[in-house]
Enzyme design. Structure first.
Site, PDB file in Angstrom:
ATOM      1  N   ILE A 129       0.847  -1.193   0.000  1.00  0.00           N
ATOM      2  CA  ILE A 129       0.000   0.000   0.000  1.00  0.00           C
ATOM      3  C   ILE A 129       0.883   1.242   0.000  1.00  0.00           C
ATOM      4  O   ILE A 129       1.761   1.386   0.853  1.00  0.00           O
ATOM      5  CB  ILE A 129      -0.902   0.023   1.259  1.00  0.00           C
ATOM      6  CG1 ILE A 129      -1.700  -1.269   1.365  1.00  0.00           C
ATOM      7  CG2 ILE A 129      -1.821   1.241   1.229  1.00  0.00           C
ATOM      8  CD1 ILE A 129      -2.306  -1.500   2.734  1.00  0.00           C
ATOM      9  N   CYS A 130       0.643   2.122  -0.934  1.00  0.00           N
ATOM     10  CA  CYS A 130       1.365   3.390  -1.008  1.00  0.00           C
ATOM     11  C   CYS A 130       0.555   4.420  -0.222  1.00  0.00           C
ATOM     12  O   CYS A 130      -0.391   5.011  -0.739  1.00  0.00           O
ATOM     13  CB  CYS A 130       1.534   3.803  -2.472  1.00  0.00           C
ATOM     14  SG  CYS A 130       2.412   5.358  -2.687  1.00  0.00           S
TER      15      CYS A 130
END
Length: 190
Positions: A129-130
């Site tokens: 997840i960014c």
């Protein structure tokens, strides 16, 4: 390290080792430069407190897989339901939180796991997840609950289901631990 050898007949060379003075190990420090106290009981107490809060008063659509937590306090599985009226309505996702003994001074490692990884511009197909609060914008004031709310909000605000443009390359070349990725946060409109 420098090794000097003295030769003698029919014997294995004896070595004399000259070492440079060792630098003392410096204790870990927080972002503001203060030393961190890393006794296990402190981070475990914090995790217990957060776990009880998350079980008693979970954010909407969030549940803890208590069986996974009973097996290992440093790894939590959290279930998130897609909110009504969003692209992810009715979908179920699972997050894996991994904590180390530096928590809460060090952020948890958070990834989507399972067969249903959301198709989202900030979620890679391997579950990474960014999200800035998972790395450089982490603060000890944040919690598992606030991370879950941020991820749920990120999913809810999505306007189009698509993978990040560099998904294929990233998944082939990334480190297993997403915290070791140097993320480039350039689009917070999704």
């Amino acid at each position: 390290m420098l090794k000097l050898f003295k030769k003698t007949k029919d014997k294995i060379p004896k070595s004399e080792i000259i070492t440079e003075p060792k630098e003392p190990k410096t204790p870990p420090v927080s972002k503001c430069g203060k030393p961190l106290l890393l006794d296990n009981t402190r981070w475990e107490r914090r995790l217990h407190k957060e776990l009880m809060s998350l079980i008693k008063e979970p954010p909407p659509g969030v549940t803890v897989d208590t069986e996974s937590v009973q097996q290992n306090l440093s790894e939590w599985k959290i279930n998130i339901k897609g909110f009504e009226g969003t692209l992810y309505e009715g979908e179920d996702f699972q997050l894996l939180f991994k904590f180390n003994n530096k928590y809460p001074f060090d952020s948890p490692e958070v990834t989507f796991i399972g067969s249903n990884i959301p198709v989202h511009p900030h979620v890679y197909s391997n579950g990474h997840i960014c999200l800035s609060i998972l790395t450089e914008d982490w603060s000890p004031a944040l919690s598992v609950q606030s991370v879950c709310l941020s991820i749920a909000s990120m999913l809810s605000s999505c306007r189009e289901k698509k993978r990040p443009p560099d998904n294929t390359l990233y998944v082939k070349t990334c480190n297993k631990n997403p915290k070791k990725t140097k993320w480039w946060y350039h689009d917070d409109s999704v």
